[in-house]
Design an enzyme around this catalytic site. Structure first.
Site, mmCIF file in Angstrom:
data_model
loop_
_atom_site.group_PDB
_atom_site.id
_atom_site.type_symbol
_atom_site.label_atom_id
_atom_site.label_comp_id
_atom_site.label_asym_id
_atom_site.label_seq_id
_atom_site.Cartn_x
_atom_site.Cartn_y
_atom_site.Cartn_z
ATOM 1 N N HIS A 1 0.877 -1.233 -0.051
ATOM 2 C CA HIS A 1 0.034 0.232 -0.002
ATOM 3 C C HIS A 1 0.797 1.294 0.120
ATOM 4 O O HIS A 1 0.729 2.154 -0.637
ATOM 5 C CB HIS A 1 -0.931 0.050 1.341
ATOM 6 C CG HIS A 1 -1.771 1.378 1.460
ATOM 7 N ND1 HIS A 1 -3.120 1.382 0.958
ATOM 8 C CD2 HIS A 1 -1.301 2.294 1.719
ATOM 9 C CE1 HIS A 1 -3.520 2.669 1.324
ATOM 10 N NE2 HIS A 1 -2.605 3.110 1.809
ATOM 11 N N GLU A 2 1.970 1.465 0.752
ATOM 12 C CA GLU A 2 2.756 2.622 0.923
ATOM 13 C C GLU A 2 3.636 2.393 -0.344
ATOM 14 O O GLU A 2 3.831 3.774 -0.773
ATOM 15 C CB GLU A 2 3.770 2.422 2.102
ATOM 16 C CG GLU A 2 2.929 2.537 3.588
ATOM 17 C CD GLU A 2 2.015 3.398 3.564
ATOM 18 O OE1 GLU A 2 2.165 4.642 2.992
ATOM 19 O OE2 GLU A 2 0.697 3.299 4.411
ATOM 20 N N HIS B 1 1.581 4.167 -2.950
ATOM 21 C CA HIS B 1 1.839 5.802 -2.871
ATOM 22 C C HIS B 1 2.807 6.360 -3.534
ATOM 23 O O HIS B 1 2.896 7.513 -4.264
ATOM 24 C CB HIS B 1 1.658 6.271 -1.425
ATOM 25 C CG HIS B 1 0.482 6.008 -0.723
ATOM 26 N ND1 HIS B 1 -0.880 6.586 -1.299
ATOM 27 C CD2 HIS B 1 0.089 5.290 0.286
ATOM 28 C CE1 HIS B 1 -1.754 6.209 -0.545
ATOM 29 N NE2 HIS B 1 -1.251 5.655 0.397
ATOM 30 N N GLU C 1 -6.559 6.567 -1.058
ATOM 31 C CA GLU C 1 -6.230 5.519 -0.159
ATOM 32 C C GLU C 1 -6.973 4.335 -0.935
ATOM 33 O O GLU C 1 -6.338 3.113 -0.839
ATOM 34 C CB GLU C 1 -7.007 5.626 1.161
ATOM 35 C CG GLU C 1 -6.297 6.631 1.943
ATOM 36 C CD GLU C 1 -4.852 6.213 2.427
ATOM 37 O OE1 GLU C 1 -4.621 5.110 2.528
ATOM 38 O OE2 GLU C 1 -3.919 7.124 2.374
#
Length: 324
Positions: free
Chosen positions: A146-147, A150, A232
């Site tokens: 997930h990070e 980004h 998100e």
């Protein structure tokens, strides 16, 4: 989903934000110049301040965020921290990142993580001690993916810049309001009309600057919150594409939601950095609600809705499981 288009969009947003920030600061300076016949001193000074802040935000934004939360580089002699670094390296290689993000640890028992950095080669990933203590490898992979998403999507570029710019506007806002209060407390000095008029101009200038900077901060925060909620969902989707395992991330989000009931706020997190984290570090109830005001002021979409999307089940089912 076209991630190249998302990268281009975030790049455009970042440059537009920087442009409008510098223009706004110059307008505030011009306002001061008009009131005190000092052109171009005020305009140039505020333009210089804005430019310096942008440079600091783009060149050292991640360092400032890491320092603010008390993060430290991992200790590779510790097994858990070495495994964390391995996971970051694996996910980075899987998505083709040339420069693997540096990894940091926050000494906090909440489960949380964030990515920061203006450039991909300078990006960092920071996780809490609580993440290492509570998540298994599968769940940790989901969070790290997930990070990393980004970073791929250039969300970190936009959000790191936003943090720096909003921080400056908050400082301008506080300076103007406090100066206004101080000048108002002193009251007009001198008996001559010219001196009283000069004092009135100072109060008027400070009032305008205070109101404009406050409005800009409010609008900026609402904009950040809206972009943050959208990104998100995008990062969740990209994480699943990288790991091919939605259960890892959804399992991590479940543990985050359950631990939030008994833990306090994440140490060092502020309103200026909250949007960087995978879940709200300030534990505001607005992030678990829906509706007009929740949409305006929440930094993250409700966790139960994110889990529902990942597992393709009704949000109501997840909500009852987590909060009943």
């Amino acid at each position: 989903m076209n991630y190249f288009a998302q990268q281009a969009k975030n790049l455009r947003r970042t440059y537009l934000l920087i442009f409008f920030f510098i223009v706004l600061m110059m307008l505030l300076g011009f306002l001061v110049d008009v009131m005190f016949s000092s052109f171009p001193a005020g305009t140039l000074i505020l333009a210089l301040i804005a430019s310096i802040q942008v440079l600091i935000g783009t060149q050292a934004g991640s360092s400032l965020v890491l320092r603010s939360v008390g993060a430290k580089p991992i200790n590779e002699k510790e097994l858990e921290e070495r495994q964390l670094k391995n996971i970051v390296e694996e996910i980075s290689i899987a998505c083709g990142i040339k420069n693997v993000p540096k990894v940091y640890i926050m000494e906090d028992e909440n489960i949380n993580a964030f990515a920061a950095g203006f450039k991909q080669e300078d990006s960092v990933i920071c996780v809490t001690r609580g993440l290492l203590n509570n998540l298994n490898r599968e769940e940790t992979e989901g969070v790290i993916a997930h990070e990393v998403s980004h970073i791929i999507n250039k969300d970190t570029l936009l959000m790191t810049t936003v943090s720096a710019i909003l921080g400056t506007m908050v400082l301008v806002q506080l300076f103007a309001w406090r100066s206004l209060r101080f000048v108002g407390w002193l009251g007009p000095r001198g008996s001559k009309r010219k001196e009283k008029d000069s004092g009135a101009y100072i109060i008027l200038a400070l009032l305008v600057i205070a109101v404009v900077s406050t409005l800009f901060s409010l609008i900026g925060r609402i904009t950040v919150f809206a972009v943050s909620r959208t990104r998100e969902y995008l990062a969740d989707a990209k994480a699943i594409e990288l790991t091919r395992n939605p259960r890892g991330l959804s399992g991590a989000l479940r543990k985050i939601a359950k631990l939030q009931k008994i833990r306090g706020k994440t140490k060092g997190a502020t309103i200026a950095t909250a949007h960087l984290f995978i879940s709200d570090p300030l534990r505001r109830n607005v992030n678990n609600k829906e509706g007009f005001f929740a949409d305006l002021f929440s930094t993250h979409p409700p966790i139960h809705k994110r889990i529902a999307v990942l597992e393709n089940i009704p949000p109501e089912t997840v909500f009852k499981e987590l909060y009943s």
